[in-house]
Design an enzyme around this catalytic site. Structure first.
Site, PDB file in Angstrom:
ATOM      1  N   GLY A 190       0.892  -1.315   0.027  1.00 24.47           N
ATOM      2  CA  GLY A 190      -0.010   0.086   0.016  1.00 24.47           C
ATOM      3  C   GLY A 190       0.954   1.322  -0.065  1.00 24.47           C
ATOM      4  O   GLY A 190       2.161   1.214  -0.101  1.00 24.47           O
ATOM      5  N   ASN A 192       0.695  -2.247   9.721  1.00 28.80           N
ATOM      6  CA  ASN A 192       0.279  -1.453   8.894  1.00 28.80           C
ATOM      7  C   ASN A 192      -1.272  -1.766   8.187  1.00 28.80           C
ATOM      8  O   ASN A 192      -1.642  -0.938   7.630  1.00 28.80           O
ATOM      9  CB  ASN A 192       1.335  -0.751   7.831  1.00 28.80           C
ATOM     10  CG  ASN A 192       0.789  -0.058   6.836  1.00 28.80           C
ATOM     11  OD1 ASN A 192       0.680   1.067   7.063  1.00 28.80           O
ATOM     12  ND2 ASN A 192       0.848  -0.604   5.667  1.00 28.80           N
ATOM     13  N   GLY A 224      -4.491  -2.065   6.509  1.00 26.09           N
ATOM     14  CA  GLY A 224      -5.930  -1.459   6.953  1.00 26.09           C
ATOM     15  C   GLY A 224      -6.633  -1.109   5.819  1.00 26.09           C
ATOM     16  O   GLY A 224      -6.137  -0.745   4.681  1.00 26.09           O
ATOM     17  N   ILE A 225      -7.710  -1.043   6.154  1.00 25.94           N
ATOM     18  CA  ILE A 225      -8.825  -0.838   4.860  1.00 25.94           C
ATOM     19  C   ILE A 225     -10.041   0.184   5.335  1.00 25.94           C
ATOM     20  O   ILE A 225     -10.051   0.482   6.644  1.00 25.94           O
ATOM     21  CB  ILE A 225      -9.644  -2.141   4.435  1.00 25.94           C
ATOM     22  CG1 ILE A 225     -10.395  -2.792   5.607  1.00 25.94           C
ATOM     23  CG2 ILE A 225      -8.733  -2.922   3.942  1.00 25.94           C
ATOM     24  CD1 ILE A 225     -11.331  -3.793   5.288  1.00 25.94           C
ATOM     25  N   GLN A 244     -14.385  10.278  13.416  1.00 22.69           N
ATOM     26  CA  GLN A 244     -14.601  10.889  11.967  1.00 22.69           C
ATOM     27  C   GLN A 244     -15.835  10.430  11.450  1.00 22.69           C
ATOM     28  O   GLN A 244     -16.579   9.350  11.644  1.00 22.69           O
ATOM     29  CB  GLN A 244     -13.729  10.720  11.014  1.00 22.69           C
ATOM     30  CG  GLN A 244     -13.776  10.931   9.633  1.00 22.69           C
ATOM     31  CD  GLN A 244     -13.853  12.273   9.219  1.00 22.69           C
ATOM     32  OE1 GLN A 244     -14.041  13.394  10.290  1.00 22.69           O
ATOM     33  NE2 GLN A 244     -14.097  12.753   7.935  1.00 22.69           N
ATOM     34  N   PHE A 245     -16.431  11.407  11.066  1.00 24.37           N
ATOM     35  CA  PHE A 245     -18.119  11.245  10.555  1.00 24.37           C
ATOM     36  C   PHE A 245     -18.020  10.162   9.278  1.00 24.37           C
ATOM     37  O   PHE A 245     -17.058  10.250   8.366  1.00 24.37           O
ATOM     38  CB  PHE A 245     -18.756  12.685   9.725  1.00 24.37           C
ATOM     39  CG  PHE A 245     -19.875  12.636   9.314  1.00 24.37           C
ATOM     40  CD1 PHE A 245     -21.073  13.029   9.854  1.00 24.37           C
ATOM     41  CD2 PHE A 245     -19.998  11.886   7.948  1.00 24.37           C
ATOM     42  CE1 PHE A 245     -22.387  13.079   9.617  1.00 24.37           C
ATOM     43  CE2 PHE A 245     -21.595  12.049   7.558  1.00 24.37           C
ATOM     44  CZ  PHE A 245     -22.653  12.383   8.265  1.00 24.37           C
ATOM     45  N   TYR A 294     -14.253   2.238  11.557  1.00 25.08           N
ATOM     46  CA  TYR A 294     -12.793   2.711  11.061  1.00 25.08           C
ATOM     47  C   TYR A 294     -12.106   3.390  12.562  1.00 25.08           C
ATOM     48  O   TYR A 294     -10.961   2.926  13.110  1.00 25.08           O
ATOM     49  CB  TYR A 294     -12.534   3.346   9.986  1.00 25.08           C
ATOM     50  CG  TYR A 294     -10.994   3.940   9.505  1.00 25.08           C
ATOM     51  CD1 TYR A 294     -10.102   3.026   8.723  1.00 25.08           C
ATOM     52  CD2 TYR A 294     -10.279   5.003   9.991  1.00 25.08           C
ATOM     53  CE1 TYR A 294      -9.033   3.098   8.335  1.00 25.08           C
ATOM     54  CE2 TYR A 294      -9.072   5.288   9.530  1.00 25.08           C
ATOM     55  CZ  TYR A 294      -8.482   4.452   8.785  1.00 25.08           C
ATOM     56  OH  TYR A 294      -7.105   4.747   8.360  1.00 25.08           O
ATOM     57  N   PRO A 308      -1.273   8.873  11.672  1.00 23.11           N
ATOM     58  CA  PRO A 308      -1.097   9.774  10.635  1.00 23.11           C
ATOM     59  C   PRO A 308      -2.473  10.258  10.309  1.00 23.11           C
ATOM     60  O   PRO A 308      -3.224   9.752  10.616  1.00 23.11           O
ATOM     61  CB  PRO A 308      -0.746   8.793   9.289  1.00 23.11           C
ATOM     62  CG  PRO A 308      -0.348   7.480   9.545  1.00 23.11           C
ATOM     63  CD  PRO A 308      -1.024   7.234  11.081  1.00 23.11           C
ATOM     64  N   GLY A 309      -2.449  11.476   9.834  1.00 17.43           N
ATOM     65  CA  GLY A 309      -3.254  12.065   9.321  1.00 17.43           C
ATOM     66  C   GLY A 309      -3.778  11.904   8.152  1.00 17.43           C
ATOM     67  O   GLY A 309      -3.257  10.670   7.596  1.00 17.43           O
TER      68      GLY A 309
HETATM   69  N1  CAA Z   1     -20.147  16.590  10.288  1.00 19.45           N
HETATM   70  C1  CAA Z   1     -21.475  16.665  10.333  1.00 19.45           C
HETATM   71  N2  CAA Z   1     -22.651  16.327   9.391  1.00 19.45           N
HETATM   72  C2  CAA Z   1     -21.909  15.879   8.138  1.00 19.45           C
HETATM   73  C3  CAA Z   1     -20.390  15.959   8.111  1.00 19.45           C
HETATM   74  C4  CAA Z   1     -19.584  15.960   9.183  1.00 19.45           C
HETATM   75  N3  CAA Z   1     -18.342  15.846   9.210  1.00 19.45           N
HETATM   76  N4  CAA Z   1     -20.590  15.196   6.985  1.00 19.45           N
HETATM   77  C5  CAA Z   1     -21.537  15.351   6.400  1.00 19.45           C
HETATM   78  N5  CAA Z   1     -22.626  15.588   7.187  1.00 19.45           N
HETATM   79  C6  CAA Z   1     -23.762  15.725   6.930  1.00 19.45           C
HETATM   80  C7  CAA Z   1     -24.018  15.943   5.341  1.00 19.45           C
HETATM   81  O1  CAA Z   1     -24.069  17.507   5.318  1.00 19.45           O
HETATM   82  C8  CAA Z   1     -25.539  15.548   5.155  1.00 19.45           C
HETATM   83  O2  CAA Z   1     -26.578  16.252   5.563  1.00 19.45           O
HETATM   84  P1  CAA Z   1     -28.001  16.495   4.879  1.00 19.45           P
HETATM   85  O3  CAA Z   1     -28.386  15.029   4.649  1.00 19.45           O
HETATM   86  O4  CAA Z   1     -28.492  17.217   5.923  1.00 19.45           O
HETATM   87  O5  CAA Z   1     -27.359  17.256   3.654  1.00 19.45           O
HETATM   88  C9  CAA Z   1     -25.339  14.102   5.855  1.00 19.45           C
HETATM   89  O6  CAA Z   1     -24.519  14.406   6.788  1.00 19.45           O
HETATM   90  C10 CAA Z   1     -25.033  12.981   4.884  1.00 19.45           C
HETATM   91  O7  CAA Z   1     -23.461  13.275   4.633  1.00 19.45           O
HETATM   92  P2  CAA Z   1     -23.139  12.891   3.304  1.00 19.45           P
HETATM   93  O8  CAA Z   1     -23.861  13.325   2.045  1.00 19.45           O
HETATM   94  O9  CAA Z   1     -21.679  12.797   3.329  1.00 19.45           O
HETATM   95  O10 CAA Z   1     -23.574  11.327   3.262  1.00 19.45           O
HETATM   96  P3  CAA Z   1     -23.195  10.181   2.174  1.00 19.45           P
HETATM   97  O11 CAA Z   1     -24.115   8.776   2.781  1.00 19.45           O
HETATM   98  O12 CAA Z   1     -23.273  10.585   0.738  1.00 19.45           O
HETATM   99  O13 CAA Z   1     -21.577   9.940   2.181  1.00 19.45           O
HETATM  100  C11 CAA Z   1     -19.275   9.151   3.501  1.00 19.45           C
HETATM  101  C12 CAA Z   1     -20.980   9.390   3.654  1.00 19.45           C
HETATM  102  C13 CAA Z   1     -19.151   8.352   2.444  1.00 19.45           C
HETATM  103  C14 CAA Z   1     -19.222   8.589   4.783  1.00 19.45           C
HETATM  104  C15 CAA Z   1     -18.792  10.521   3.314  1.00 19.45           C
HETATM  105  O14 CAA Z   1     -19.412  11.547   4.388  1.00 19.45           O
HETATM  106  C16 CAA Z   1     -17.469  10.711   3.559  1.00 19.45           C
HETATM  107  O15 CAA Z   1     -17.001  10.138   2.579  1.00 19.45           O
HETATM  108  N6  CAA Z   1     -16.854  11.155   4.847  1.00 19.45           N
HETATM  109  C17 CAA Z   1     -15.635  11.386   5.169  1.00 19.45           C
HETATM  110  C18 CAA Z   1     -14.956   9.961   5.828  1.00 19.45           C
HETATM  111  C19 CAA Z   1     -13.356  10.037   5.885  1.00 19.45           C
HETATM  112  O16 CAA Z   1     -12.993  10.964   6.156  1.00 19.45           O
HETATM  113  N7  CAA Z   1     -12.708   9.034   5.416  1.00 19.45           N
HETATM  114  C20 CAA Z   1     -11.288   9.135   5.373  1.00 19.45           C
HETATM  115  C21 CAA Z   1     -10.821   7.956   4.548  1.00 19.45           C
HETATM  116  S1  CAA Z   1      -9.199   7.991   4.219  1.00 19.45           S
HETATM  117  C22 CAA Z   1      -8.833   7.481   5.892  1.00 19.45           C
HETATM  118  O17 CAA Z   1      -9.525   6.894   6.548  1.00 19.45           O
HETATM  119  C23 CAA Z   1      -7.330   7.414   6.039  1.00 19.45           C
HETATM  120  C24 CAA Z   1      -6.923   8.064   7.608  1.00 19.45           C
HETATM  121  O18 CAA Z   1      -6.664   7.418   8.514  1.00 19.45           O
HETATM  122  C25 CAA Z   1      -6.996   9.634   7.708  1.00 19.45           C
END
Ligand code: CAA
Length: 249
Positions: free
Chosen positions: A14, A91, A93-94, A150-151, A156, A186-187
Site C-alpha cells: 500500500g 500497517n 488497513g482498509i 470521524q463522520f 474505522y 497519520p492524518g
Molecule cells: N459533520 C456533520 N455532518 C456531516 C459531516 C460532518 N463531518 N459530513 C457530512 N455531514 C452531513 C451532510 O451535510 C449530510 O447532511 P444532509 O443530509 O442534511 O445534507 C449528511 O451528513 C450525510 O452526509 P453525506 O452526504 O456525506 O452522506 P453520504 O452517505 O453521501 O456519504 C460518507 C457518507 C461516504 C461517509 C461521506 O460522508 C464521507 O466520505 N465522509 C468522510 C469519511 C472520511 O474522512 N474517510 C477517510 C478515508 S481515508 C482514511 O481513513 C485514512 C485516514 O486514516 C485519515
C-alpha cells in the site's frame, strides 16, 4: 543478513506500507513484506520494479492477516527460517466508510477484522520470542481518526482507537524485556486510500488542516523508522501523531 534487523511490515504494497518498507531497508533491515493472500509473486515483482526496491533486501509473505491460523503458521515458518523477528509494523488497513445508520454488519466486521483483529493474529506469534530475546519493536499504524473520531467512520475509528489501547497495554507487558510498543497516527496522507475519497469531502478536510496539505508517505515512514531505531529505545506506549495540526492532543 548477519547485520540486518529482521522486520515484518503488513499492508506492504500500500501507499504507506511501501514507504515503510523502503525506509526500513535504508535503516539496515531485511524486510518481510506481507501482502494479502490474493496477491501473487508477479504482483511482488511488479511492485519491486515500480518502486525500485532492492530485491535482495525484501521477501514477500502472502498472508491474509484476518486469518489467525494462517498468521500463526506463516510466522512459525518465519521463525524457523530467520531465527527471530526484531521489528513488526502492523500497517494493514482498509476503509468501508458509511454513515452509521447505513453501515452493514459486513462493513463493520471487515474493518474490525482487518484493522484490529490482525494485531492479535500478527503480534501474538512473535511477542513471546521478542521478550525471550530481550529485544523487539512493535509499531502499529493507527490514524488521526482513531484519536478524534470521524463522520462516516464508526468502524474505522473504533478499530484505530482500539489499536492505541492495545499498544499501551502491550507496552506494559513488553517493557521489562526491552520490547517497545508504539503507535504512529497519520492524518490524511497521499495514498490511494485517501485518493479514493469523495473529492468534495477531501477538499473540505484539507481546508481544516492547519498545514493545508496532506502528509507524504515518506513522512509517515520516517516516524516509523525512528520508533524502530535505537534512538527511540526509551519510548514505549506512545502515540506519535503526524497530522499537520489537524488534531492536537
Ligand atoms: N459533520 C456533520 N455532518 C456531516 C459531516 C460532518 N463531518 N459530513 C457530512 N455531514 C452531513 C451532510 O451535510 C449530510 O447532511 P444532509 O443530509 O442534511 O445534507 C449528511 O451528513 C450525510 O452526509 P453525506 O452526504 O456525506 O452522506 P453520504 O452517505 O453521501 O456519504 C460518507 C457518507 C461516504 C461517509 C461521506 O460522508 C464521507 O466520505 N465522509 C468522510 C469519511 C472520511 O474522512 N474517510 C477517510 C478515508 S481515508 C482514511 O481513513 C485514512 C485516514 O486514516 C485519515
Amino acid at each position: 543478513m548477519e547485520n540486518l534487523k529482521i522486520a515484518i511490515v503488513t499492508g506492504a504494497f500500500g501507499g504507506i506500507g511501501t514507504a515503510i518498507v523502503k525506509e526500513l531497508i535504508e535503516e539496515q533491515c531485511f524486510v518481510l513484506a506481507v501482502a494479502s493472500a490474493k496477491r501473487t509473486s508477479a504482483d511482488f515483482d511488479a511492485w519491486l520494479n515500480e518502486h525500485q526496491i532492492n530485491p535482495t533486501k525484501v521477501k514477500p509473505l502472502f498472508i491474509d492477516v484476518t486469518d489467525q491460523i494462517a498468521c500463526e503458521n506463516a510466522l512459525s515458518d518465519v521463525i524457523d527460517s530467520y531465527g527471530h523477528v526484531d521489528i513488526l509494523v502492523n500497517n494493514a488497513g482498509i476503509t468501508r466508510d458509511s454513515t452509521f445508520k447505513k453501515m452493514s454488519a459486513s462493513q463493520w466486521n471487515e474493518v474490525i477484522n482487518t484493522n484490529l483483529n490482525s494485531l492479535f493474529n500478527m503480534t501474538q506469534p512473535l511477542f513471546a520470542q521478542m521478550c525471550a530475546r530481550k529485544f523487539g519493536r512493535i509499531i502499529n499504524i493507527s490514524s488521526v481518526n482513531g484519536q478524534k473520531g470521524q463522520f462516516g467512520q464508526a468502524n474505522y475509528s473504533a478499530a484505530k482507537a482500539g489499536m492505541i489501547g492495545f499498544s499501551k497495554a502491550l507496552a506494559y507487558e513488553g517493557a521489562r524485556a526491552n520490547v517497545t510498543v508504539n503507535v504512529v497516527a497519520p492524518g490524511y496522507t497521499e495514498t490511494p486510500m485517501v485518493a479514493a475519497m469523495r473529492e468534495d469531502v477531501l477538499e473540505s478536510i484539507k481546508a481544516q488542516v492547519p498545514m493545508q496539505r496532506l502528509a507524504t508517505p515518506l513522512e509517515v515512514a520516517q516516524a516509523v523508522a525512528y520508533l524502530a531505531s535505537d534512538k527511540a529505545s526509551y519510548i514505549t506506549g506512545e502515540t506519535l501523531a503526524l497530522n499537520g495540526g489537524l488534531y492536537m492532543q
